[in-house]
Write an enzyme that holds these catalytic residues in place. Sequence first.
Site, PDB file in Angstrom:
ATOM      1  N   ASP A   1      -7.270   1.931 -45.247  1.00  0.00           N
ATOM      2  CA  ASP A   1      -6.344   1.050 -44.534  1.00  0.00           C
ATOM      3  C   ASP A   1      -7.098   0.366 -43.416  1.00  0.00           C
ATOM      4  O   ASP A   1      -8.031   0.926 -42.840  1.00  0.00           O
ATOM      5  CB  ASP A   1      -5.116   1.804 -44.017  1.00  0.00           C
ATOM      6  CG  ASP A   1      -5.442   2.892 -43.014  1.00  0.00           C
ATOM      7  OD1 ASP A   1      -5.491   2.603 -41.797  1.00  0.00           O
ATOM      8  OD2 ASP A   1      -5.651   4.048 -43.438  1.00  0.00           O
TER       9      ASP A   1
ATOM     10  N   ASP B   1       4.796   2.675 -39.847  1.00  0.00           N
ATOM     11  CA  ASP B   1       3.835   3.523 -39.142  1.00  0.00           C
ATOM     12  C   ASP B   1       4.506   3.973 -37.848  1.00  0.00           C
ATOM     13  O   ASP B   1       4.669   3.200 -36.909  1.00  0.00           O
ATOM     14  CB  ASP B   1       2.565   2.715 -38.861  1.00  0.00           C
ATOM     15  CG  ASP B   1       1.538   3.467 -38.016  1.00  0.00           C
ATOM     16  OD1 ASP B   1       1.817   4.601 -37.590  1.00  0.00           O
ATOM     17  OD2 ASP B   1       0.461   2.895 -37.768  1.00  0.00           O
TER      18      ASP B   1
ATOM     19  N   GLU C   1       4.273   6.747 -34.870  1.00  0.00           N
ATOM     20  CA  GLU C   1       3.379   7.738 -34.273  1.00  0.00           C
ATOM     21  C   GLU C   1       3.484   7.683 -32.755  1.00  0.00           C
ATOM     22  O   GLU C   1       4.385   7.048 -32.200  1.00  0.00           O
ATOM     23  CB  GLU C   1       1.944   7.517 -34.742  1.00  0.00           C
ATOM     24  CG  GLU C   1       1.389   6.109 -34.480  1.00  0.00           C
ATOM     25  CD  GLU C   1      -0.027   5.942 -35.033  1.00  0.00           C
ATOM     26  OE1 GLU C   1      -0.960   6.396 -34.343  1.00  0.00           O
ATOM     27  OE2 GLU C   1      -0.190   5.366 -36.130  1.00  0.00           O
TER      28      GLU C   1
END
Length: 277
Positions: free
Chosen positions: A74, A163, A165
């Site tokens: 990625d 995503d 986090e």
Amino acid sequence: MSTRRGRNRWAERTTVMAVVLGWLVSTQVQATAEARLPEGSADHYAGSQIAKHEGTGGSERSAPSGEGGVEGIDVSSHQGEIDWAAHWAEGKRFAYVKASEGTDYLNPHFEQQYDGSFQVGMIRGSYHFALPDRSDGATQAQYFVANGGGWSADGQTLPGVLDIEYNPYGSTCYGMSGTAMVDWILSFSDTYAELTGRWPVIYTSTRWWAQCTGNTGDFSATNPLWVARYSDSVGELPHAWTVHTIWQHTSTPLDQNLFNGSYDRLVALSTGVPALQ
């Protein structure tokens, strides 16, 4: 989870929605390419905060031996223009490219990275770095889809990724309770599904999920898991998931991943068939 009622209605129109949205997203990405913001402090790549809070697990490591699966990478603006042919020659067969962050950052290298991976034969997708304290989940899902985060049933496009986090700007959990965080993720996920006909992959770490959702929120029946753990084994998975779809096993010299299955199952994920049964 009671808030998930009505999800089955999307399955009946997945193909039509995906084809139409694919064209719309492609048009929108071209139209906004010149308006993208430059690189800067707003650009955080997948796992940047996980590595900061949980460590990198030591030095660079190749794909863990004996695990099987399909290797991939990625990327974000930090890599700039990429020699995709070289990564293909190294055995990488899929890629995820950062498209957006919050609602005011777009990867200025997105087209070269996303299209370049496609041109060498990789199955590719895009991801969105969430900032849950900046705007609601639905708004960020809409921004993501309008700027490269869509999906099409062409056999070479993976579903988009949320995503989620550690907060790069302050409070680890963005000042939100576990319940509020789960609601935000659900809003993003449901909106993405409504717009594309696919549930987004969720990228996270087991430790973050435990801390910031209180180990609540069951997304295992709908959302594939992309788990970050920089170690020789995938380890314990976040709450409710019993299987992972992708494992980000190292962040050096760049993020490297292992798809949990054979290549034909990776293709299945891109076409809309569940990757793992």
